[in-house]
Design a protein around this motif. Structure first.
Motif, PDB file in Angstrom:
ATOM      1  N   ASN A 113      76.913  55.591  19.244  1.00  0.00           N
ATOM      2  CA  ASN A 113      76.531  56.975  18.924  1.00  0.00           C
ATOM      3  C   ASN A 113      75.477  57.546  19.879  1.00  0.00           C
ATOM      4  OD1 ASN A 113      74.387  55.436  18.095  1.00  0.00           O
ATOM      5  ND2 ASN A 113      74.197  56.344  16.056  1.00  0.00           N
ATOM      6  N   ASP A 114      75.183  56.847  20.970  1.00  0.00           N
ATOM      7  CA  ASP A 114      74.256  57.390  21.966  1.00  0.00           C
ATOM      8  C   ASP A 114      74.868  58.623  22.630  1.00  0.00           C
ATOM      9  OD1 ASP A 114      72.113  55.704  21.639  1.00  0.00           O
ATOM     10  OD2 ASP A 114      72.717  54.307  23.211  1.00  0.00           O
ATOM     11  N   THR A 115      74.002  59.512  23.084  1.00  0.00           N
ATOM     12  CA  THR A 115      74.460  60.731  23.752  1.00  0.00           C
ATOM     13  C   THR A 115      75.235  60.401  25.016  1.00  0.00           C
ATOM     14  OG1 THR A 115      72.545  61.949  22.933  1.00  0.00           O
ATOM     15  CG2 THR A 115      73.720  62.892  24.809  1.00  0.00           C
ATOM     16  N   ILE A 116      76.406  61.016  25.161  1.00  0.00           N
ATOM     17  CA  ILE A 116      77.178  60.798  26.382  1.00  0.00           C
ATOM     18  C   ILE A 116      76.774  61.830  27.420  1.00  0.00           C
ATOM     19  CG2 ILE A 116      79.089  59.685  25.181  1.00  0.00           C
ATOM     20  CD1 ILE A 116      80.665  62.256  25.402  1.00  0.00           C
ATOM     21  N   GLU A 117      76.720  61.395  28.668  1.00  0.00           N
ATOM     22  CA  GLU A 117      76.276  62.255  29.758  1.00  0.00           C
ATOM     23  C   GLU A 117      76.937  61.784  31.056  1.00  0.00           C
ATOM     24  OE1 GLU A 117      72.056  64.044  31.505  1.00  0.00           O
ATOM     25  OE2 GLU A 117      72.053  62.498  29.953  1.00  0.00           O
ATOM     26  N   PRO A 118      78.244  62.013  31.185  1.00  0.00           N
ATOM     27  CA  PRO A 118      78.964  61.519  32.366  1.00  0.00           C
ATOM     28  C   PRO A 118      78.442  62.127  33.653  1.00  0.00           C
ATOM     29  CG  PRO A 118      80.322  63.064  31.110  1.00  0.00           C
ATOM     30  CD  PRO A 118      79.115  62.776  30.272  1.00  0.00           C
ATOM     31  N   GLN A 119      78.499  61.332  34.729  1.00  0.00           N
ATOM     32  CA  GLN A 119      77.944  61.762  36.006  1.00  0.00           C
ATOM     33  C   GLN A 119      79.000  62.181  37.021  1.00  0.00           C
ATOM     34  OE1 GLN A 119      74.245  61.771  36.514  1.00  0.00           O
ATOM     35  NE2 GLN A 119      74.868  61.960  34.366  1.00  0.00           N
ATOM     36  N   GLY A 120      80.267  61.999  36.692  1.00  0.00           N
ATOM     37  CA  GLY A 120      81.327  62.346  37.627  1.00  0.00           C
ATOM     38  C   GLY A 120      82.538  62.888  36.901  1.00  0.00           C
ATOM     39  N   VAL A 121      83.549  63.278  37.658  1.00  0.00           N
ATOM     40  CA  VAL A 121      84.759  63.866  37.082  1.00  0.00           C
ATOM     41  C   VAL A 121      85.492  62.869  36.204  1.00  0.00           C
ATOM     42  CG1 VAL A 121      87.038  64.801  37.631  1.00  0.00           C
ATOM     43  CG2 VAL A 121      85.044  65.534  38.937  1.00  0.00           C
ATOM     44  N   TYR A 122      85.620  61.625  36.658  1.00  0.00           N
ATOM     45  CA  TYR A 122      86.312  60.619  35.847  1.00  0.00           C
ATOM     46  C   TYR A 122      85.654  60.476  34.482  1.00  0.00           C
ATOM     47  CZ  TYR A 122      87.497  55.989  34.049  1.00  0.00           C
ATOM     48  OH  TYR A 122      87.863  54.947  33.231  1.00  0.00           O
ATOM     49  N   GLY A 123      84.351  60.264  34.463  1.00  0.00           N
ATOM     50  CA  GLY A 123      83.642  60.120  33.199  1.00  0.00           C
ATOM     51  C   GLY A 123      83.737  61.363  32.341  1.00  0.00           C
TER      52      GLY A 123
END
Length: 290
Positions: free
Chosen positions: A114-124
């Motif tokens: 349940n941690d906040t998601i914060e993708p760094q790229g297009v794939y994520g």
């Protein structure tokens, strides 16, 4: 119980096929079903009448995704949305495999589901969009399993790439400042089937236990490879920093996943990544892999 796996040629799909019988599980590849088309999904899944769907299909070209954003989101978001809608309409349990790349990678301790998601790229970002679609459409009949650093005797992966390069090179520079957990696809396959059979709900994490850098992983591959005859010579493995190996997409520097909920809900055994790597490479040795 009838499980339909979306995916046929990928390493997870092949491991799923290996651990299940044909009466229980069928794999549908891109020549069998077009998951970007709702009509194709309805037609093909309608033939099999699944009690559960496992989505083992994804756009996984992390660096290419930076310039192929539309294709990445088509497979990792829109197609997942289509599958979620089918499962909701037909009351089919949906198991979806996601990734550690949905996290920023700077927490410094294992990420909780349940941690906040914060993708760094297009794939994520595309995988995160797929997760949100499932949460919006069918949260009560779905299970999202995040994993990391997956390898197998099948397909293309870090282990097989390292074995090839170790035959060709006298020196390899491997990143030592990105930390995660290597995961044999066979164990992940068991977790997916368990989630389907027991209708596990929610977001959970599954990797093999323990942590490693890519450098640690490569060193272990060479050590085990020499023991099993897969590696014929010693290659000097040099630890390097991420800044020395620039890629189009930014990788998480720390993406270890907290798996405590998996231990509670999945009836699957958990093993250390190095022991799992040894088992998989033993399979390769028995197949006379070169």
């Amino acid at each position: 119980m009838m499980i339909v796996v979306i995916g046929k040629s990928g390493q997870l799909a092949k491991e799923l096929a290996d651990i299940s019988n044909e009466e229980q599980l069928v794999c549908l590849g891109r020549n069998d079903i077009d998951i970007t088309s709702m009509s194709s999904i309805e037609e093909q899944l309608g033939k099999h009448k699944p009690t559960a769907v496992i989505n083992a299909s994804a756009y996984t070209a992390v660096d290419k995704a930076e310039t192929e954003k539309e294709q990445a989101f088509l497979i990792n978001h829109k197609a997942v949305e289509n599958l979620a809608n089918y499962c909701k309409t037909n009351n089919v349990h949906f198991v979806h495999v996601s990734t550690d790349y949905v996290f920023k990678g700077d927490k410094g301790s294992p990420y909780l589901p349940n941690d906040t998601i914060e993708p760094q790229g297009v794939y994520g970002a595309s995988k995160a969009a797929g997760e949100r679609a499932i949460a919006d459409i069918c949260p009560n009949i779905s299970c999202i399993i995040r994993t990391s650093w997956v390898y197998s005797q099948y397909g293309n992966n870090f282990v097989k790439t390292m074995l090839k390069l170790m035959q060709e090179k006298d020196e390899l520079g491997i990143i030592c400042d990105q930390i995660g957990s290597p995961t044999w696809a066979k164990g992940l396959a068991h977790a997916c089937v368990n989630a389907a059979e027991n209708k596990v709900v929610g977001i959970h994490h599954w990797t093999d236990s323990g942590v490693a850098s890519w450098y640690d992983f490569a060193v272990a591959i060479q050590e085990i490879g020499i023991e099993q005859g897969l590696v014929k010579k010693i290659t000097y493995i040099k630890p390097i920093m991420s800044e020395e190996y620039i890629t189009a997409a930014k990788r998480p520097s720390y993406s270890v996943l907290n798996k405590l909920s998996s231990y509670k809900y999945f009836q699957s055994d958990v093993f250390h990544w190095k022991s799992e790597l040894t088992k998989m490479m033993n399979n390769l040795a028995e197949l006379k892999y070169e």
